[in-house]
Each structure stands twice: as C-alpha cells, then as structure tokens.
Enzyme design. Structure first.
Site, PDB file in Angstrom:
ATOM      1  N   HIS A  47       0.808  -1.231   0.000  1.00 35.08           N
ATOM      2  CA  HIS A  47       0.000   0.000   0.000  1.00 35.08           C
ATOM      3  C   HIS A  47       0.836   1.274   0.000  1.00 35.08           C
ATOM      4  CE1 HIS A  47      -3.930  -1.831   0.198  1.00 35.08           C
ATOM      5  NE2 HIS A  47      -3.563  -2.598   1.208  1.00 35.08           N
ATOM      6  N   GLN A 149      -0.103 -13.360   5.503  1.00 37.20           N
ATOM      7  CA  GLN A 149      -1.310 -12.653   5.934  1.00 37.20           C
ATOM      8  C   GLN A 149      -2.561 -13.408   5.513  1.00 37.20           C
ATOM      9  OE1 GLN A 149       0.374  -8.080   5.681  1.00 37.20           O
ATOM     10  NE2 GLN A 149      -1.727  -8.474   5.080  1.00 37.20           N
ATOM     11  N   GLU A 151      -6.603 -12.671   5.476  1.00 39.05           N
ATOM     12  CA  GLU A 151      -7.437 -11.483   5.648  1.00 39.05           C
ATOM     13  C   GLU A 151      -8.727 -11.551   4.838  1.00 39.05           C
ATOM     14  OE1 GLU A 151      -4.868  -8.136   4.714  1.00 39.05           O
ATOM     15  OE2 GLU A 151      -3.751  -9.295   3.266  1.00 39.05           O
ATOM     16  N   ASP A 177      -8.877  -5.785   5.790  1.00 39.04           N
ATOM     17  CA  ASP A 177      -9.402  -6.584   4.675  1.00 39.04           C
ATOM     18  C   ASP A 177     -10.400  -7.618   5.175  1.00 39.04           C
ATOM     19  OD1 ASP A 177      -8.410  -5.801   2.036  1.00 39.04           O
ATOM     20  OD2 ASP A 177      -6.451  -5.998   2.971  1.00 39.04           O
TER      21      ASP A 177
HETATM   22  C1  3PY Z   1      -5.343  -5.228   6.909  1.00 40.67           C
HETATM   23  O1  3PY Z   1      -5.816  -4.849   7.997  1.00 40.67           O
HETATM   24  O2  3PY Z   1      -6.021  -5.591   5.953  1.00 40.67           O
HETATM   25  C2  3PY Z   1      -3.884  -5.247   6.739  1.00 40.67           C
HETATM   26  O3  3PY Z   1      -3.409  -5.682   5.729  1.00 40.67           O
HETATM   27  C3  3PY Z   1      -3.031  -4.693   7.817  1.00 40.67           C
HETATM   28  O4  3PY Z   1      -3.177  -3.354   7.913  1.00 40.67           O
HETATM   29 MG    MG Z   2      -4.775  -6.046   4.194  1.00 40.98          MG
END
Ligand code: 3PY
Ligand code: MG
Length: 255
Positions: A47, A149, A151, A177
């Site tokens: 980002h 990650q 999400e 996310d």
């Molecule tokens: C999210 O919260 O989606 C992230 O990737 C961390 O900020």
């Molecule tokens: Mg994210």
C-alpha cells in the site's frame, strides 16, 4: 543477522514485539522508528509508494537504528519476495494468502535448498555483495522470517493446511481486509471481526504458530496482546504523524 536472533528469541519466550507499518520513502523516518525502540518496521510495498531502489535505503535506515526490517511484498510472486530478501530484508510479509498451495509457493521462493528454490545470487546486498562467505550466507539467508497474511473469510476453512506449512514463522491477521470480506468494511471492532480474529488466533495457538495483527488503537493492542498475539503491528508512520500534527494544531488553537 544479530537482530533477527534477538527477535526470534523474544517470540520463543512468548514475549510481544511491536512495530509500525511504514509508507515513507525516506529512511529518516525508519531511523526514528528504530531509535524509538520499536522491535520491527514493516516496509510496505503493498500500500506504500516505495520501489526496490528506495527500499534498499529504508533497509539501511533500519540497520543503522537497530530495528528489524520486514518487507510487506506487493504480492506473492517470486520476484516480489526474492528481490526484498536480496536487498537484506529480515523477513517478508505476504498479503492476501488464499490457499495452502500459495503458502507453499511463498516458502519455495523465500528459502534456498533444501527448504526451497529461491533464485541464487550472492552478489546482493543481503550477502554484502559477495563479502559474506557463501556457505555462511545461504544458511543465514534461510533464517529470514516468513509471515503470511490471512485477511479474507474465504481462506478461513483452509487455515489448518496453511498453519501446517513448513517454514511459516508468523500468521498475520489483517483486520481491515477481513472486515471488508465480512461485509463491514473498516469496522475492525465489529463483533464479527473480533470473533474471526479470536478464532484464527485460537486455531494458530493449537497449531503452535505465532500470530500477528494490525492495531491502530492502544485498546486493540491491549485486547490482542491479552489474547496471546505476539507480533503486534502498531499503526502506520503517516497516521502517527497525522495524529501528532492534529494534536499539536488543536493545542495551539486552544491557547
Ligand atoms: C489489513 O488490515 O487488511 C492489513 O493488511 C493490515 O493493515
Ligand atoms: Mg490487508
């Protein structure tokens, strides 16, 4: 990599580690985070605007100020992962993991033989441009952290498989996310989001995997630390600066 050893020892002892996401392209701000005592910084290529030539200076800023540089890659491609590691990242954090296969591909791209098939070059910053003896380099390089990650709600039924992937160091939960995929975009304190994060954390605990999460309030940091999450990413450089500026302006106008 000395900092990495200290970091891993803290996790092994069950301690918490803290660090902000960094969207800056200026290494001074990474140094500020390091001198402030944060354990890690997450240099954000997903980002943030930084490219690879800027990234290497941010990693240098982390090295001089003694903070561990983790790079959030822009995706799970081999190039995104190996370039960050070649520049000397202490670890990679890969967004939006969707499947067990994708998790395995990340490990393959991040590790040298016998753990993976990372593209080999020892004339890179991580190998001090060939000054590090080759055997030493390839062994040390395989110690870099792999953080995945999760999400999205669609990945929740694949968690057992992802948690079992060899080479995974930390499972990171992205609440923003996740909130969107649960139909409440941005509402990271919504009961459905809290429940999902709690369940993921419990499942990871059962599998013996360290978890991480993003927090942007002290309340959420305390909540998730209390739930056993150890890798706590606290806010974002530009958000921290905006908050400080806002408070200063408010105070000046109240004189
Ligand atoms: C999210 O919260 O989606 C992230 O990737 C961390 O900020
Ligand atoms: Mg994210």
């Amino acid at each position: 990599m000395k900092d990495l050893k200290v970091f891993k020892d803290k996790l092994k002892k069950g301690e918490a580690v803290y660090g902000p996401f960094m969207k800056t392209t200026d290494a001074s701000f990474v140094e500020c985070a390091g001198y402030s005592g944060f354990d890690f910084v997450i240099l954000d290529m997903e980002h943030g605007p930084v490219g690879f030539s800027g990234l290497q200076n941010l990693i240098r800023g982390a090295a001089v100020s003694g903070v561990l540089p983790i790079v959030r890659t822009y995706d799970s491609s081999e190039t995104a992962i190996s370039k960050a590691l070649d520049l000397g990242a202490g670890g990679i954090q890969v967004p939006q993991i969707q499947s067990v296969e994708e998790a395995k591909e990340v490990i393959k791209a991040a590790k040298y033989f016998p753990k993976g098939e990372r593209g080999v070059c020892r004339f890179v910053r991580a190998a001090k441009y060939s000054s590090t003896p080759r055997n030493e380099y390839f062994e040390a390089a395989n110690e870099a952290l792999v953080i995945l990650q999760v999400e999205g709600k669609q990945v929740l039924n694949k968690l057992d498989g992802i948690l079992a992937v060899k080479g995974l160091d930390i499972l990171f939960i992205g609440p923003y996310d996740l909130s969107q995929s649960l139909g409440v975009p941005g509402q990271v304190s919504h009961p459905a989001v809290i429940e999902a994060i709690t369940n993921i954390t419990e499942q990871a605990k059962q599998a013996g995997v360290v978890t991480g999460v993003f927090c942007d309030t002290f309340e959420s940091a305390a909540l998730w630390r209390g739930a056993g999450i150890q890798y706590l990413s606290y806010s974002v450089d530009v958000g921290i600066y905006t908050e400080a500026c806002t408070n200063i302006v408010r105070k000046l106008h109240s004189n």
